[in-house]
Design an enzyme around this catalytic site. Structure first.
Site, mmCIF file in Angstrom:
data_model
loop_
_atom_site.group_PDB
_atom_site.id
_atom_site.type_symbol
_atom_site.label_atom_id
_atom_site.label_comp_id
_atom_site.label_asym_id
_atom_site.label_seq_id
_atom_site.Cartn_x
_atom_site.Cartn_y
_atom_site.Cartn_z
ATOM 1 N N LYS A 198 0.904 -0.941 -0.074
ATOM 2 C CA LYS A 198 -0.073 -0.029 -0.047
ATOM 3 C C LYS A 198 0.791 1.396 -0.195
ATOM 4 O O LYS A 198 1.709 1.452 0.946
ATOM 5 C CB LYS A 198 -1.002 -0.010 1.236
ATOM 6 C CG LYS A 198 -1.676 1.311 1.549
ATOM 7 C CD LYS A 198 -2.614 1.506 0.316
ATOM 8 C CE LYS A 198 -3.673 0.363 0.145
ATOM 9 N NZ LYS A 198 -4.648 0.591 -0.755
ATOM 10 N N HIS A 325 -10.512 -7.050 -4.509
ATOM 11 C CA HIS A 325 -9.920 -5.779 -3.645
ATOM 12 C C HIS A 325 -10.525 -6.180 -2.178
ATOM 13 O O HIS A 325 -11.386 -7.118 -2.168
ATOM 14 C CB HIS A 325 -10.827 -4.665 -4.140
ATOM 15 C CG HIS A 325 -10.718 -3.535 -3.049
ATOM 16 N ND1 HIS A 325 -12.022 -3.298 -2.254
ATOM 17 C CD2 HIS A 325 -9.987 -2.662 -2.738
ATOM 18 C CE1 HIS A 325 -11.448 -2.255 -1.308
ATOM 19 N NE2 HIS A 325 -10.286 -1.931 -1.675
HETATM 20 O O1 GKR Z 1 -7.398 0.125 4.219
HETATM 21 O O2 GKR Z 1 -5.718 1.679 4.153
HETATM 22 C C1 GKR Z 1 -6.600 0.925 3.580
HETATM 23 C C2 GKR Z 1 -6.572 0.610 2.144
HETATM 24 O O3 GKR Z 1 -5.998 1.769 1.325
HETATM 25 C C3 GKR Z 1 -8.143 0.449 1.813
HETATM 26 O O4 GKR Z 1 -8.922 1.351 2.359
HETATM 27 C C4 GKR Z 1 -8.249 0.579 0.267
HETATM 28 O O5 GKR Z 1 -9.689 0.453 0.011
HETATM 29 O O6 GKR Z 1 -7.189 -1.770 0.256
HETATM 30 C C5 GKR Z 1 -7.827 -0.807 -0.419
HETATM 31 C C6 GKR Z 1 -7.154 -0.700 -1.805
HETATM 32 O O7 GKR Z 1 -6.525 -1.692 -2.273
HETATM 33 O O8 GKR Z 1 -7.136 0.296 -2.249
HETATM 34 MG MG MG Z 2 -6.450 -0.486 -4.469
#
Ligand code: GKR
Ligand code: MG
Length: 429
Positions: A198, A325
């Site tokens: 991420k 996702h």
């Molecule tokens: O939980 O911080 C998180 C993610 O960024 C999530 O909110 C996203 O929706 O995991 C997700 C993604 O693949 O973009």
């Molecule tokens: Mg994403």
């Protein structure tokens, strides 16, 4: 024996689940995150389980829906989606403007996110009544196990001092060495073979260095980087160029279909999305402009397991890849994801799941991931069992909360550590 599959009771249980201090471009995860557990009980006493997002706006929609389900049959899944559910429009923020993490927010997407939990619960109940696994109700599995990817996050060792939170021993991951250490532990524990980082947290050069370090530590393993639309087209193209030899795909480098189409035109690195194609309405433009090569379905906001199959069929028709996702979720949703993923012939990318970060669950037994795969259950329904004590404890936490944690707000959680923090404008870099 003829079963009475009429819905006699619907139980909605909002809960707060422990979440570690995982960083993303908007801020940091709250120490506890809301989820909603749905139970649909038939006249015969069979209980079907579903799960979805638990913020107030979902609950407000789920409560009146629950009343309207009484007297329907758990086999009437198609007509669920024709129910006229009034959404309070003030609850539908324009998430694109605030750089939301899951794409556009529409009243319909909100409805689908709630209905998906009911659909899953109905399928679970049907399966239990018929003695069939959910995948069989979806046409049958084409694989016995579903592959998942390690979901790496930059993170702090702990939530800020003074904040009530559950501790863990993962330690901080704020640089390439920390990311690699996290990946090694994930591999050891669960056998993951592909890794997603991420991103959108640090300037792109630092994230490029982290992906390079992963490539050195795990040669030949598929790698992904997802900054949640935080980069400009130029930055996206620079990152794509620098990581072209190691990336399986780049996920939502830039925000929205036009920007993604520009990036796509300038690189051979495939682009994946869970932000610019999140509804059926967005498919036409994105596919026509070749803006994305892989769609990451989230059965919650796409409207359930059968809609995910419809999406997969559309993707296959247009030569676009599909995978899944994930957002903070528990075992009921992971079981649902695994069942539907097992039925999709063209699934060629390991699915995402936050589940390893969730130390708590509402099931009697956690789903096991071995060799990076989760076995597809052949037990009736989803093949999972609710632990009522655990559910009650997590609900108590929700009931005792003064309202601050009932709606996920990563920017607010960040302000606890950095008082001046505001959600960064996009593109951030
Ligand atoms: O939980 O911080 C998180 C993610 O960024 C999530 O909110 C996203 O929706 O995991 C997700 C993604 O693949 O973009
Ligand atoms: Mg994403």
């Amino acid at each position: 024996m003829t079963r009475d599959l009429t819905i006699a009771e619907v139980r909605l249980t909002p809960i707060l689940v422990a979440d570690p201090p995982l960083l993303n471009t908007q801020g940091v995860h709250q120490p506890y995150t809301p989820r909603l557990i749905v139970e649909v009980v038939t006249a015969d006493g069979i209980t079907g389980l579903g799960e979805t997002y638990g913020d107030t706006k979902y609950l407000e929609l789920a409560r009146p829906l629950a009343d309207r389900l009484i007297g329907r049959r758990v086999t009437d899944v198609n007509s669920l989606f024709t129910l006229d559910l009034a959404v309070d429009e003030s609850r539908v923020e324009d998430a694109v403007d605030v750089g939301g993490l899951r794409g556009v927010q529409t009243a319909d997407k909100l409805r689908l996110s709630v209905l998906s939990a009911v659909e899953v619960a109905c399928l679970d109940a049907q399966g239990k009544a018929l003695g069939l696994p959910v995948h069989a109700l979806l046409g049958g599995k084409v694989r016995d196990a579903v592959e998942y990817s390690a979901y790496l996050f930059y993170r702090w060792a702990a939530h800020p001092e003074g904040v009530r939170a559950e501790a863990d021993d993962w330690g901080a991951a704020l640089d390439p060495a920390g990311v690699v250490a996290q990946a090694r532990r994930f591999k050891e524990l669960y056998g993951f073979a592909s890794f997603k980082l991420k991103g959108g947290v640090f300037p792109p050069d630092e994230e490029i260095a982290a992906v390079r370090a992963l490539a050195e530590a795990f040669p030949g393993h598929p790698l992904r980087l997802d900054p949640n639309g935080a980069w400009s087209v130029a930055t996206s193209l620079k990152v794509a160029k620098e990581l072209a030899d190691v990336l399986e795909y780049l996920e939502d480098p830039a925000l929205g279909t036009p920007a993604m189409a520009e990036v796509s035109a300038g690189t051979d690195v495939p682009l994946a999305t869970n932000m610019c194609v999140t509804t059926f309405a967005e498919i036409k433009e994105a596919f026509a402009r070749d803006a994305v090569q892989v769609v990451l379905s989230d059965h919650h906001y796409w409207g359930g397991l059968r809609n995910t199959q419809h999406l997969a069929a559309l993707c296959a028709t247009f030569g676009v890849g599909i995978s899944m996702h994930s957002n903070t979720h528990l075992g009921i949703s992971l079981a649902a994801m695994t069942h539907v993923a097992s039925t999709v012939p063209g699934l060629r990318h390991a699915c995402d799941s936050h589940y390893p970060w969730q130390s708590e669950d509402v099931l009697t037994e956690r789903l096991a991931c071995r060799g990076g795969r989760i076995a597809v259950s052949d037990a009736p329904g989803l093949g999972v069992e609710l632990d009522r004590e655990k559910l009650a404890a997590l609900h108590r936490r929700w009931a005792e909360d003064d309202g601050t944690l009932r709606d996920r707000d990563d920017a607010a959680a960040m302000r606890v550590a950095e008082p001046g923090w505001v959600t960064p404008a996009v593109p951030r870099w």
